[in-house]
Structures are given as structure tokens and as C-alpha cells.
Design a protein around this motif. Structure first.
Motif, short mmCIF file in Angstrom:
data_model
loop_
_atom_site.label_atom_id
_atom_site.label_comp_id
_atom_site.label_asym_id
_atom_site.label_seq_id
_atom_site.Cartn_x
_atom_site.Cartn_y
_atom_site.Cartn_z
N ASP A 37 -1.92 29.24 27.73
CA ASP A 37 -2.13 28.89 29.13
C ASP A 37 -1.74 30.08 30.00
O ASP A 37 -0.57 30.43 30.11
N SER A 189 -1.55 23.81 40.17
CA SER A 189 -1.95 23.40 38.82
C SER A 189 -2.45 21.96 38.80
O SER A 189 -1.95 21.10 39.52
N GLN A 190 -3.41 21.71 37.91
CA GLN A 190 -3.94 20.36 37.73
C GLN A 190 -3.08 19.52 36.80
O GLN A 190 -3.16 18.28 36.82
N THR A 191 -2.25 20.15 36.00
CA THR A 191 -1.45 19.41 35.00
C THR A 191 0.05 19.45 35.29
O THR A 191 0.80 18.67 34.71
N ARG A 192 0.48 20.34 36.17
CA ARG A 192 1.91 20.50 36.43
C ARG A 192 2.32 19.84 37.74
O ARG A 192 1.55 19.77 38.69
N ASN A 210 5.07 19.54 32.97
CA ASN A 210 3.69 19.82 32.57
C ASN A 210 3.20 18.65 31.73
O ASN A 210 3.79 18.33 30.68
N HIS A 211 2.13 17.99 32.20
CA HIS A 211 1.58 16.84 31.48
C HIS A 211 0.60 17.37 30.42
O HIS A 211 -0.55 17.69 30.71
N THR A 213 -0.48 15.88 27.47
CA THR A 213 -1.46 14.86 27.09
C THR A 213 -1.08 13.57 27.81
O THR A 213 -0.10 13.53 28.56
#
Length: 290
Positions: A37, A189-192, A210-211, A213
Motif C-alpha cells: 500500500d 484514505s478510503q479504508t483508514r 485501517n479497515h 477487510t
């Protein structure tokens, strides 16, 4: 031999890299993953992933995690049957060239501890051992001991940007420009998720999630100001984050801790985290490469 440089990986290329990782891990009996990443790298203009091909076959890869302009973390892997043929060195030469052109002075090589081939390469490079980071995990199921809540945990927004930068610099003693870049990347961020922690309405800490999954998340960048330490706030903060993640349906939470950070390491153990992997870090100056 063809070397390709990437700023990020699309799905087909990522799939091939993960296939290479599986082949290498199975051969070396390792369990870790190379960090792919690049979204937290301080300079998005610098390519962070280098892939080496022979024909259509992906032979070797090297990734650079660049949270700071002062140093870069490098991880790499090569297909077992192609090792000792100079492929990693060819990738490293390309990476060093990029680092020189952007005046990044230090490299930290990351090696999963049981990796015999990795340790052989680092010995050959005469890289100096610096520290170990433990990758720890916690499965859902442990009951959290919650006392009186003193802290407030809120998801941060761009309006909190300057206070987040100020807190991060004071907590982690980082450079302003690097800290600014990290916070910007986390907020976009799209996941954090970036969290701001307060006590009696006073900002005193930060944390990030941080996601990975639907069922797994990682915690990073967790810290509180020095003057608030030693009062149980760290344990309360971690408990709040875990409770939030369990409520979101997470089944596993992971984090990494420096082996030299005894206070944090003991806290995570008390909260039920267990060591899954150990990564050794070895340092070498870019100027030492000819």
C-alpha cells in the motif's frame, strides 16, 4: 530482464505479486506479507514498487514504504529457483537511484526473522541491525474491563487537521512536512480512519485504524501526549477503539509495536494481543551504495 516501476498496483498486477508472495512464503515457511500500500508514502511522485520480469514471468519484487523524507522501509522477494542471480540487486539499484534523486538518505530493510535467504542478503549488504517490530493480533471474544470513561474518541475531519499535526509531532517527535503528509493521506484514505482523542475537551492523543477487510482491522499511529502518560489513558484509549471495532463487526484486530517500546508492548499484552510475527529491521545509508 525487464524492470517496471509502479506508483500503485492495479488488480491484475497485484494478483501476480500476491501469487509470487505465496510461492516464496511456502518455500521459505514464512507467514508475513510484503507492504504494497503506497497511499501513505510522503511523496506520491516517487515509484514505490519495482517488479522484475523474465519474459512474462514475475521473478522478483521490491516495495518501498516512505512515511518520511529521512528514511524508507524496503521489503523484497524473489522466486526460489531464480535466487542468487542478481535479480534483487538489480531492483535495489533502481530503488537506490530513486532515493538518491529525491535526497532520501537512509534505508531500513525489513526481514521476517526466520527468513534464511533474507538474512543472507542483509549480511552480504553489511546492513546493521537496528530493532525488531512485533506483529500482534487479538481475536474477538475477550471481555474488556471498562471503568469510568474519561476519554472522548471522535473521528477526525479536515477541520481537525492542524491540531492532528501538532499532536502527532509532539507525540512522535516527527518532522512537520512528513507529519502533514501522513495526516493528509490518512484523512483522504478510503479504508483508514483518523481519530482525535480528548479529555475534558482538551486534545491529548491520536489513533488510526485501517479497515483491511470486513472482519479485520489494524490499529496504528496510536499515542498520547507525554504529560498524560502513566495514568491509564493508553489502556482506556485502546479499549475504546477495540469496543468500536467489535461493534462494527470486526473479528480480528492487528497492530505492530517496536520491541524497544516496552510500555506499549506490555499494554498490548495486557489487553490480550499475542505475537504472530517478528520483523527485524536493518539500516544502511544510501551513500554507502556505490
Amino acid at each position: 530482464m525487464i524492470i517496471k516501476k509502479y506508483h500503485s498496483l492495479n488488480e491484475p498486477v497485484m494478483s501476480r505479486v500476491l501469487e509470487l508472495e505465496t510461492i516464496c512464503n511456502d518455500y521459505d515457511q514464512l507467514k508475513g506479507s510484503v507492504f504494497l500500500d503506497t497511499s501513505l508514502n510522503f511523496n506520491q511522485a516517487i515509484p514505490g514498487i519495482f517488479l522484475l520480469y523474465e519474459g512474462q514471468t514475475l521473478i522478483s519484487m521490491l516495495s518501498m514504504f516512505m512515511p518520511s523524507h529521512l528514511e524508507v522501509e524496503i521489503s523484497a522477494m524473489t522466486r526460489p529457483e531464480y535466487r542468487q542471480n542478481g535479480y534483487f540487486i538489480a531492483l535495489l539499484e533502481q530503488a537506490v537511484e530513486e532515493l538518491r534523486s529525491h535526497n532520501i538518505p537512509e534505508i531500513l530493510f525489513v526481514c521476517e526473522r526466520p527468513s534464511e535467504s533474507g538474512n543472507d542478503v542483509l549480511n552480504h549488504l553489511k546492513a546493521r541491525y537496528e530493532h525488531t517490530e512485533y506483529y500482534m493480533s487479538l481475536l474477538r471474544g475477550r471481555q474488556l474491563n471498562r471503568g469510568k470513561q474519561r476519554l472522548s474518541l471522535a473521528k477526525a475531519t479536515l477541520q481537525d487537521f492542524e491540531i492532528l499535526v501538532q499532536l502527532s509531532r509532539e507525540i512522535f517527535e516527527d518532522n512537520y512536512d512528513d507529519t502533514k503528509s501522513l495526516i493528509q493521506n490518512r484523512l483522504s484514505s478510503q479504508t483508514r480512519e483518523q481519530y482525535l482523542v480528548t479529555v475534558d475537551d482538551k486534545p491529548m492523543g491520536i489513533a488510526s485504524v485501517n479497515h483491511l477487510t470486513i472482519e479485520e482491522a489494524s490499529i496504528f499511529g496510536l499515542g498520547i501526549l507525554r504529560e498524560y502518560r502513566g495514568n491509564g489513558y493508553g489502556e482506556e484509549l485502546l479499549g475504546l477503539i477495540l469496543e468500536n471495532l467489535w461493534n462494527q463487526g470486526k473479528q480480528q484486530v492487528t497492530l505492530e509495536v517496536d520491541s524497544k517500546n516496552d510500555r506499549a508492548f506490555r499494554l498490548y499484552q495486557r489487553m490480550g494481543f499475542r505475537i504472530e510475527l517478528a520483523y527485524d529491521f536493518y539500516r544502511k545509508r544510501v551513500a554507502e551504495f556505490c
